[in-house]
Design a protein around this motif. Structure first.
Motif, PDB file in Angstrom:
ATOM      1  N   UNK A 166       0.852  -1.192   0.000  1.00  0.00           N
ATOM      2  CA  UNK A 166       0.000   0.000   0.000  1.00  0.00           C
ATOM      3  C   UNK A 166       0.888   1.241   0.000  1.00  0.00           C
ATOM      4  N   UNK A 167       0.583   2.197  -0.877  1.00  0.00           N
ATOM      5  CA  UNK A 167       1.423   3.391  -0.997  1.00  0.00           C
ATOM      6  C   UNK A 167       0.590   4.667  -0.944  1.00  0.00           C
ATOM      7  N   UNK A 168       0.932   5.528  -0.005  1.00  0.00           N
ATOM      8  CA  UNK A 168       0.378   6.882   0.073  1.00  0.00           C
ATOM      9  C   UNK A 168       1.547   7.846   0.005  1.00  0.00           C
ATOM     10  N   UNK A 169       1.665   8.767   1.001  1.00  0.00           N
ATOM     11  CA  UNK A 169       2.872   9.581   1.103  1.00  0.00           C
ATOM     12  C   UNK A 169       3.067  10.016   2.544  1.00  0.00           C
ATOM     13  N   UNK A 175      -1.310  16.096   6.577  1.00  0.00           N
ATOM     14  CA  UNK A 175      -0.704  16.532   5.320  1.00  0.00           C
ATOM     15  C   UNK A 175      -0.113  15.364   4.513  1.00  0.00           C
ATOM     16  N   UNK A 176      -0.204  14.175   5.045  1.00  0.00           N
ATOM     17  CA  UNK A 176       0.247  12.989   4.324  1.00  0.00           C
ATOM     18  C   UNK A 176      -0.940  12.089   4.017  1.00  0.00           C
ATOM     19  N   UNK A 177      -0.663  10.932   3.550  1.00  0.00           N
ATOM     20  CA  UNK A 177      -1.721   9.941   3.325  1.00  0.00           C
ATOM     21  C   UNK A 177      -1.220   8.606   3.858  1.00  0.00           C
ATOM     22  N   UNK A 178      -1.601   8.324   5.066  1.00  0.00           N
ATOM     23  CA  UNK A 178      -1.108   7.133   5.755  1.00  0.00           C
ATOM     24  C   UNK A 178      -1.922   5.886   5.380  1.00  0.00           C
ATOM     25  N   UNK A 179      -1.235   4.762   5.188  1.00  0.00           N
ATOM     26  CA  UNK A 179      -1.944   3.513   4.925  1.00  0.00           C
ATOM     27  C   UNK A 179      -2.309   2.748   6.202  1.00  0.00           C
ATOM     28  N   UNK A 180      -2.160   3.396   7.354  1.00  0.00           N
ATOM     29  CA  UNK A 180      -2.347   2.690   8.620  1.00  0.00           C
ATOM     30  C   UNK A 180      -3.750   2.086   8.757  1.00  0.00           C
ATOM     31  N   UNK A 181      -4.792   2.870   8.460  1.00  0.00           N
ATOM     32  CA  UNK A 181      -6.148   2.362   8.635  1.00  0.00           C
ATOM     33  C   UNK A 181      -6.460   1.228   7.650  1.00  0.00           C
ATOM     34  N   UNK A 182      -6.024   1.403   6.388  1.00  0.00           N
ATOM     35  CA  UNK A 182      -6.248   0.346   5.396  1.00  0.00           C
ATOM     36  C   UNK A 182      -5.517  -0.919   5.792  1.00  0.00           C
ATOM     37  N   UNK A 183      -4.289  -0.761   6.288  1.00  0.00           N
ATOM     38  CA  UNK A 183      -3.519  -1.917   6.742  1.00  0.00           C
ATOM     39  C   UNK A 183      -4.220  -2.607   7.900  1.00  0.00           C
ATOM     40  N   UNK A 184      -4.693  -1.823   8.837  1.00  0.00           N
ATOM     41  CA  UNK A 184      -5.394  -2.377   9.998  1.00  0.00           C
ATOM     42  C   UNK A 184      -6.626  -3.163   9.570  1.00  0.00           C
ATOM     43  N   UNK A 185      -7.368  -2.600   8.609  1.00  0.00           N
ATOM     44  CA  UNK A 185      -8.564  -3.285   8.118  1.00  0.00           C
ATOM     45  C   UNK A 185      -8.208  -4.635   7.493  1.00  0.00           C
ATOM     46  N   UNK A 186      -7.143  -4.661   6.694  1.00  0.00           N
ATOM     47  CA  UNK A 186      -6.764  -5.899   6.009  1.00  0.00           C
ATOM     48  C   UNK A 186      -6.211  -6.936   6.985  1.00  0.00           C
ATOM     49  N   UNK A 187      -5.409  -6.473   7.930  1.00  0.00           N
ATOM     50  CA  UNK A 187      -4.852  -7.400   8.930  1.00  0.00           C
ATOM     51  C   UNK A 187      -5.975  -8.053   9.726  1.00  0.00           C
ATOM     52  N   UNK A 188      -7.045  -7.310   9.945  1.00  0.00           N
ATOM     53  CA  UNK A 188      -8.187  -7.857  10.681  1.00  0.00           C
ATOM     54  C   UNK A 188      -9.058  -8.742   9.803  1.00  0.00           C
ATOM     55  N   UNK A 189      -9.269  -8.320   8.561  1.00  0.00           N
ATOM     56  CA  UNK A 189     -10.242  -9.002   7.703  1.00  0.00           C
ATOM     57  C   UNK A 189      -9.717 -10.275   7.037  1.00  0.00           C
TER      58      UNK A 189
END
Length: 382
Positions: free
Chosen positions: A188-191, A200-214
């Motif tokens: 996953x790539x943001x900035x 001011x960035x785009x973190x993949x933390x929430x998307x990663x958390x969702x996938x790790x859980x799902x």
């Protein structure tokens, strides 16, 4: 009896020498060369080298019409540092035969000796030393090699030693025997941004958390019967190890397993959809890579019955496996080429588990494995 004793002693010495010099998947050059020399010394009518990589096939041809029976073993070791201390400990730092492929090769070399002593009466026997089993590409490489047509069998058989079972006792089941599996890596790539201004960035933390859980819950979410599929997270990483940076990248690795190839394809497809959806919702780019694909291992009814009959004739107890093993074996691909059967042979109840750093193949089970394979061959080729 003296001949048999000498053969087992020779195979034990060979096995231990192979254990000293392990070569990992795709690097089995010296091991393959040694197997080629052995086959020629045993009078194989033809030796095919470089099959699907470093694969080697020895053909023992009766010259009389009849079936072709293929017996398969593996050449490769693992990138594991050996912690055991046998006199034949690995001499290649970081590599070890922690799965017993050294033992499987020794058994096959024993079959070459037996075929040298007593040639098949009809048809052909092919002894296949397959490369790169541990990474799941070896069987595919062999089957895709144009020269496979020279050895295409009427029946194919293989075995694997199995810790946790009584030594020298076999077990098999008709139908599904080992799960299909494949590794998936999601990037996953943001900035990035300053940790004081994560907005001011785009973190993949929430998307990663969702996938790790799902992802681990996908089999249940899809209504797959319990025990028929499994998703195991094997690695996850978010950003860099720095307090001042809000992350811009994330990596997730998972292994997906299923009882059948059809179920595996469905599981992989839905996992891809989940990754794409999570990335889209978070405004991220996503790259998905897959590797180490193993087909499900399916035992043909007739070939399975042949294994049971061979065990009975060899005086080896043969039990019934309750359900398919969740580990994978790329022998499964051979079922697309011929009726095939894969079975396990007990390595001992107190034996370290496969891939443990102190695992060592038990030489005491070589005679039982050799007897089963010989009865399989003699039953079809005399």
């Amino acid at each position: 009896m003296l001949e048999n004793y000498d053969l087992i002693a020779e195979l034990t010495a060979l096995r231990r020498d192979l254990h000293r010099m392990p070569e990992i998947s795709g690097e089995e050059e010296r091991t393959a060369a040694r197997m080629s020399v052995w086959l020629r010394d045993c009078g194989a009518d033809e030796v095919i080298e470089g099959l699907g990589g470093y694969g080697v096939a020895g053909i023992f041809d009766s010259g009389t019409p009849g079936p072709t029976v293929l017996l398969r073993c593996e050449l490769d070791a693992l990138p594991i540092h050996e912690t055991g201390s046998p006199d034949w400990r690995s001499q290649i730092e970081g590599n070890g035969h922690m799965c017993g492929h050294d033992g499987h090769m020794a058994i096959m070399c024993g079959m070459a000796r037996r075929l040298q002593t007593e040639r098949p009466a009809r048809g052909r026997v092919v002894l296949l030393y397959q490369p790169a089993e541990e990474t799941g590409v070896g069987a595919r490489g062999v089957l895709d090699d144009p020269r496979f047509e020279q050895i295409r069998p009427d029946f194919a058989f293989g075995l694997h030693n199995l810790p946790g079972m009584k030594p020298g006792e076999a077990a098999i089941r008709e139908g599904s025997f080992c799960f299909a599996s494949e590794g998936m890596q999601i990037h996953l790539t943001g900035w990035t941004s300053h940790a004081a201004h994560p907005e001011d960035g785009r973190s993949p933390a929430n998307a990663m958390s969702d996938l790790v859980t799902r992802l681990p819950n996908l089999p249940e979410e899809l209504g797959i019967a319990p025990g028929d599929a499994l998703v195991t997270l094997s690695h996850a990483r978010l950003g860099e190890a720095a307090f001042g940076i809000a992350p811009g990248e994330a990596w997730i690795m998972a292994t997906l397993r299923a009882r059948t190839d059809e179920l595996q394809e469905r599981l992989m497809a839905v996992a891809r959809e989940c990754a794409n959806a999570a990335a889209k919702a978070a405004g991220l780019e996503v790259d998905i890579e897959t590797s180490e694909r193993f087909a499900a291992c399916f035992n043909d009814a007739e070939a399975t019955a042949m294994v049971r009959e061979a065990c009975a004739e060899a005086g080896v107890a043969c039990g019934e496996v309750d359900g398919p093993f969740r580990w994978s074996e790329d022998f499964g691909l051979f079922s697309s080429a011929a009726p095939s059967a894969f079975f396990v042979l007990g390595a001992g109840e107190d034996q370290p588990q496969l891939h443990n750093p102190d695992y060592d193949f038990p030489d005491a089970i070589i005679p039982q494995a050799l007897a089963i394979f010989e009865r399989l061959v003699r039953g079809r080729c005399g």
